[in-house]
Design a protein around this motif. Structure first.
Motif, mmCIF file in Angstrom:
data_model
loop_
_atom_site.group_PDB
_atom_site.id
_atom_site.type_symbol
_atom_site.label_atom_id
_atom_site.label_comp_id
_atom_site.label_asym_id
_atom_site.label_seq_id
_atom_site.Cartn_x
_atom_site.Cartn_y
_atom_site.Cartn_z
ATOM 1 N N THR A 31 -3.767 -8.544 0.057
ATOM 2 C CA THR A 31 -4.344 -8.831 -1.257
ATOM 3 C C THR A 31 -4.340 -10.321 -1.535
ATOM 4 N N ILE A 34 -1.855 -11.631 -6.534
ATOM 5 C CA ILE A 34 -1.195 -10.537 -7.249
ATOM 6 C C ILE A 34 -0.650 -11.079 -8.562
ATOM 7 N N LEU A 36 1.937 -10.787 -10.998
ATOM 8 C CA LEU A 36 3.240 -10.128 -11.009
ATOM 9 C C LEU A 36 3.612 -9.750 -12.439
ATOM 10 N N SER A 56 0.559 -16.395 2.921
ATOM 11 C CA SER A 56 0.599 -15.864 4.268
ATOM 12 C C SER A 56 -0.245 -16.706 5.223
ATOM 13 N N ALA A 61 3.811 -18.464 5.552
ATOM 14 C CA ALA A 61 5.010 -17.667 5.306
ATOM 15 C C ALA A 61 4.845 -16.335 6.041
ATOM 16 N N ASP A 82 0.091 -1.029 5.258
ATOM 17 C CA ASP A 82 1.348 -0.293 5.118
ATOM 18 C C ASP A 82 1.676 -0.074 3.644
ATOM 19 N N CYS A 87 9.497 -4.896 -5.367
ATOM 20 C CA CYS A 87 10.854 -5.458 -5.381
ATOM 21 C C CYS A 87 11.757 -4.691 -6.351
ATOM 22 N N ASN A 122 14.144 -15.578 -3.915
ATOM 23 C CA ASN A 122 13.166 -15.596 -2.822
ATOM 24 C C ASN A 122 12.220 -16.788 -2.956
HETATM 25 C C1 HEC Z 1 5.785 -15.432 0.063
HETATM 26 C C2 HEC Z 1 6.119 -14.009 -0.105
HETATM 27 C C3 HEC Z 1 5.268 -12.962 0.564
HETATM 28 C C4 HEC Z 1 4.720 -12.984 1.823
HETATM 29 C C5 HEC Z 1 4.774 -14.077 2.869
HETATM 30 C C6 HEC Z 1 4.039 -11.723 1.989
HETATM 31 N N1 HEC Z 1 4.167 -10.970 0.856
HETATM 32 FE FE1 HEC Z 1 3.377 -9.126 0.553
HETATM 33 N N2 HEC Z 1 4.029 -9.161 -1.390
HETATM 34 C C7 HEC Z 1 4.837 -10.141 -1.923
HETATM 35 C C8 HEC Z 1 5.127 -9.799 -3.302
HETATM 36 C C9 HEC Z 1 5.979 -10.618 -4.247
HETATM 37 C C10 HEC Z 1 4.469 -8.590 -3.573
HETATM 38 C C11 HEC Z 1 4.479 -7.807 -4.884
HETATM 39 C C12 HEC Z 1 5.755 -7.019 -4.953
HETATM 40 C C13 HEC Z 1 5.995 -6.350 -6.276
HETATM 41 O O1 HEC Z 1 5.021 -6.131 -7.018
HETATM 42 O O2 HEC Z 1 7.157 -6.026 -6.596
HETATM 43 C C14 HEC Z 1 3.792 -8.200 -2.342
HETATM 44 C C15 HEC Z 1 3.044 -7.044 -2.176
HETATM 45 C C16 HEC Z 1 2.530 -6.594 -0.969
HETATM 46 C C17 HEC Z 1 1.825 -5.340 -0.770
HETATM 47 C C18 HEC Z 1 1.546 -4.262 -1.807
HETATM 48 C C19 HEC Z 1 0.767 -4.732 -2.973
HETATM 49 C C20 HEC Z 1 -0.650 -5.175 -2.724
HETATM 50 O O3 HEC Z 1 -1.300 -5.592 -3.683
HETATM 51 O O4 HEC Z 1 -1.155 -5.143 -1.584
HETATM 52 C C21 HEC Z 1 1.496 -5.277 0.561
HETATM 53 C C22 HEC Z 1 0.751 -4.159 1.249
HETATM 54 C C23 HEC Z 1 1.986 -6.486 1.186
HETATM 55 N N3 HEC Z 1 2.609 -7.260 0.229
HETATM 56 C C24 HEC Z 1 1.870 -6.767 2.533
HETATM 57 C C25 HEC Z 1 2.198 -7.997 3.106
HETATM 58 C C26 HEC Z 1 1.956 -8.335 4.509
HETATM 59 C C27 HEC Z 1 1.350 -7.403 5.543
HETATM 60 C C28 HEC Z 1 2.377 -9.625 4.677
HETATM 61 C C29 HEC Z 1 2.300 -10.487 5.934
HETATM 62 C C30 HEC Z 1 0.986 -10.612 6.542
HETATM 63 C C31 HEC Z 1 2.878 -10.088 3.379
HETATM 64 N N4 HEC Z 1 2.750 -9.073 2.468
HETATM 65 C C32 HEC Z 1 3.372 -11.352 3.144
HETATM 66 C C33 HEC Z 1 5.291 -11.260 -1.294
HETATM 67 C C34 HEC Z 1 4.921 -11.685 -0.032
#
Ligand code: HEC
Ligand code: HEC
Ligand code: HEC
Ligand code: HEC
Length: 150
Positions: A31, A34, A36, A56, A61, A82, A87, A122
């Motif tokens: 995505t 997001i 939050l 990413s 990261a 996936d 959190c 984090n």
């Molecule tokens: C710098 C931090 C960070 C990185 C790097 C990161 N994410 Fe996330 N991701 C988050 C956060 C924060 C959320 C929201 C969590 C919540 O709502 O509690 C999230 C949510 C998600 C979600 C569910 C929500 C959505 O809108 O899609 C997926 C699937 C996801 N991440 C996959 C990935 C994948 C695959 C990678 C690596 C390619 C990745 N994330 C890298 C922080 C990160």
């Protein structure tokens, strides 16, 4: 002449297929942004617009820098498709850790139970390390740079 144009056609089609599969692959990315707004508590400070994809792809990261399993072990092989737990599902206490002079003294572990404290640990830990290492202020550590005014 005919053979030449056939070869040309074939290479055009080949390139098109390559492009098509590349864009199909790009479609399966995480995505973009997001907002939050974790359910279970009201935001006092204003919601954070989190640039998930930029973190990413541009800031490099790794998934496992932010996502981990029920033991806290980084999820290194996470895929965009996936099912990812929020959190709050583990860092369950609403809002930020207690602050002020009457606040109880908490261990690091107890602080991490608070949802916003886990987020801050984090996000801000990495930002501080990044800024220090690169002698920059590019990664925000002040409240209002992350919490847009309401
Ligand atoms: C710098 C931090 C960070 C990185 C790097 C990161 N994410 Fe996330 N991701 C988050 C956060 C924060 C959320 C929201 C969590 C919540 O709502 O509690 C999230 C949510 C998600 C979600 C569910 C929500 C959505 O809108 O899609 C997926 C699937 C996801 N991440 C996959 C990935 C994948 C695959 C990678 C690596 C390619 C990745 N994330 C890298 C922080 C990160
Ligand atoms: C690097 C970004 C970042 C910085 C800097 C930051 N926060 Fe946060 N903060 C977050 C995120 C992400 C959440 C979780 C928001 C959510 O899911 O609703 C959060 C949640 C909170 C919450 C609970 C929810 C709310 O909006 O009331 C409070 C309170 C809070 N932060 C206060 C602060 C204060 C005070 C500062 C400055 C000392 C600060 N934050 C700096 C990212 C940041
Ligand atoms: C499936 C449960 C689970 C989910 C979901 C989860 N965590 Fe955790 N987290 C843990 C556990 C367990 C630990 C280890 C705690 C300890 O050391 O006591 C941990 C540790 C942490 C730490 C401390 C890391 C360190 O090196 O000290 C931070 C920060 C953190 N989580 C933030 C997050 C953020 C942000 C999210 C959402 C993107 C998240 N967690 C999602 C269970 C989870
Ligand atoms: C593993 C390291 C890392 C983690 C974890 C991380 N960030 Fe960042 N973030 C960066 C870096 C690096 C930059 C600055 C890159 C640049 O501008 O060169 C950045 C920039 C930002 C920016 C300003 C630029 C933009 O894209 O909006 C915001 C806001 C931000 N991060 C919010 C967050 C929040 C919220 C979290 C936690 C959910 C978080 N970050 C977690 C590395 C990280």
């Amino acid at each position: 002449m005919k053979v030449k144009s056939l070869i040309l056609m074939a290479s055009i089609i080949g390139t098109a297929i390559l492009f098509f599969s590349a864009s199909t692959f790009a479609g399966a990315t995480i995505t973009d942004t997001i907002k939050l707004e974790t359910k279970g508590y009201e935001s006092q400070k204003g919601h954070v617009q989190f640039t998930h994809k930029k973190h990413s792809e541009e800031y490099k990261a790794a998934c496992g820098d932010c996502h981990h399993d029920a033991k806290g072990k980084p999820l290194a092989n996470l895929k965009p498709t996936d099912k990812v737990q929020g959190c709050i599902e583990c860092h369950k206490k609403p809002g930020d850790k207690p602050k002020g002079k009457d606040a109880p003294k908490l261990s690091k572990q107890e602080e991490l139970e608070y949802n916003a404290a886990a987020f801050h640990a984090n996000c801000i830990t990495c930002h501080k390390e990044f800024n220090k290492k690169n002698n920059t202020k590019a990664a925000p550590i002040t409240c209002t740079k992350c919490h847009a005014k309401k």
